[in-house]
Every structure is written in C-alpha cells, then in structure tokens.
Design a protein around this motif. Structure first.
Motif, short mmCIF file in Angstrom:
data_model
loop_
_atom_site.label_atom_id
_atom_site.label_comp_id
_atom_site.label_asym_id
_atom_site.label_seq_id
_atom_site.Cartn_x
_atom_site.Cartn_y
_atom_site.Cartn_z
N CYS A 12 26.64 4.01 14.65
CA CYS A 12 25.42 3.53 14.00
C CYS A 12 25.75 2.54 12.89
N LEU A 13 26.78 2.85 12.11
CA LEU A 13 27.19 1.96 11.02
C LEU A 13 27.65 0.62 11.57
N ASP A 15 26.72 -0.80 14.34
CA ASP A 15 25.52 -1.53 14.79
C ASP A 15 24.77 -2.13 13.60
N GLU A 16 24.62 -1.36 12.52
CA GLU A 16 23.89 -1.86 11.36
C GLU A 16 24.62 -3.02 10.69
N LEU A 19 23.64 -6.32 12.37
CA LEU A 19 22.23 -6.70 12.49
C LEU A 19 21.99 -8.11 11.94
N ILE A 24 15.91 -7.41 9.29
CA ILE A 24 15.96 -6.37 8.27
C ILE A 24 15.32 -6.86 6.97
N SER A 28 17.99 -4.80 2.40
CA SER A 28 19.07 -4.49 3.34
C SER A 28 20.00 -5.68 3.53
N LEU A 32 24.01 -5.57 2.89
CA LEU A 32 24.99 -6.00 3.88
C LEU A 32 25.85 -7.15 3.35
N ARG A 44 28.31 -10.31 9.38
CA ARG A 44 28.24 -9.99 10.81
C ARG A 44 29.54 -10.36 11.54
#
Length: 122
Positions: A12-13, A15-16, A19, A24, A28, A32, A44
């Motif tokens: 999950c981390l 994937d986040e 993003l 978002i 957020s 990031l 990313r």
C-alpha cells in the motif's frame, strides 16, 4: 507484526508513493514531496505513468523501496505525520488495529511468545 500484514502495508505504501499529484489532496502532495525530497530522488521515482510495482524496472523499484523506508523512518522520528487508518501506529501502539487480523476477516491462530518473551504478532 505478522509478515503477511507487513507486506500488505508495504505494498500500500509503495502504491501511495507513486500516486499522481493530480489524484490526491494538496496536503498529501506536500507530504509526498517531503518524503521524496528526503530521498534525493524525483517525486514518484520519475514515473510519468503509473504502473504496478512488479512491472517497473529495477532502478525505479529501488527508488520506491528507498522512499518507503524513508517514509517509515520519518514517521518513526515524528518528522512527518502519517494519515489514514494506521496514522496512530507511529505514535501510539494502543491505537493500532490488531496485527493478527488479515484481509477478508480471517484471523491467524494465537501465537506463542517469541524468545524475548513478547508476543510474535505485536
């Protein structure tokens, strides 16, 4: 924490961390950016188009793993405030959901204590 739970959280981390900013909130996006700035890698990992982690080339996978480790370290040091369901886990173990629960509502059988006397699942 059970290994299966850990790997789901890691996934999950990952994937986040990949993003797109357009998907978002501004808060957020800032969080990031702070994580990616701490890694020294582009946001990313330089991805232009989202892809499943397994489909990425190793250099990008490595950057995402580094960002995940950085995010966990920053959260543990309370330099960032995690958000979402598990946000309280970094600062208050009592708020964490049971680590024996798995997806689809199944539970692992009770585990004996580890060599240090603590429960394996905690």
């Amino acid at each position: 924490m059970h290994a299966g739970v850990w790997f789901r959280l890691l996934r999950c981390l990952l994937d986040e961390l990949s993003l797109a900013g357009s998907s978002i909130s501004r808060r957020s996006q800032q969080l990031l950016k702070q994580i990616w700035d701490a890694t020294g890698a582009p946001v990313r990992a330089g991805l232009a188009v989202w892809q499943p982690y397994e489909n990425l080339e190793w250099p990008i996978q490595e950057k995402l793993l580094t960002a995940a480790a950085t995010a966990l370290s920053l959260a543990a040091d309370r330099l960032i405030q995690p958000r979402g369901t598990l946000a309280g886990c970094s600062s208050n173990r009592a708020l964490c959901p049971s680590t024996t629960a798995t997806h689809r509502g199944h539970r692992h059988p009770t585990r004996p204590n580890g060599p240090d006397g603590r429960s394996w699942g905690r």
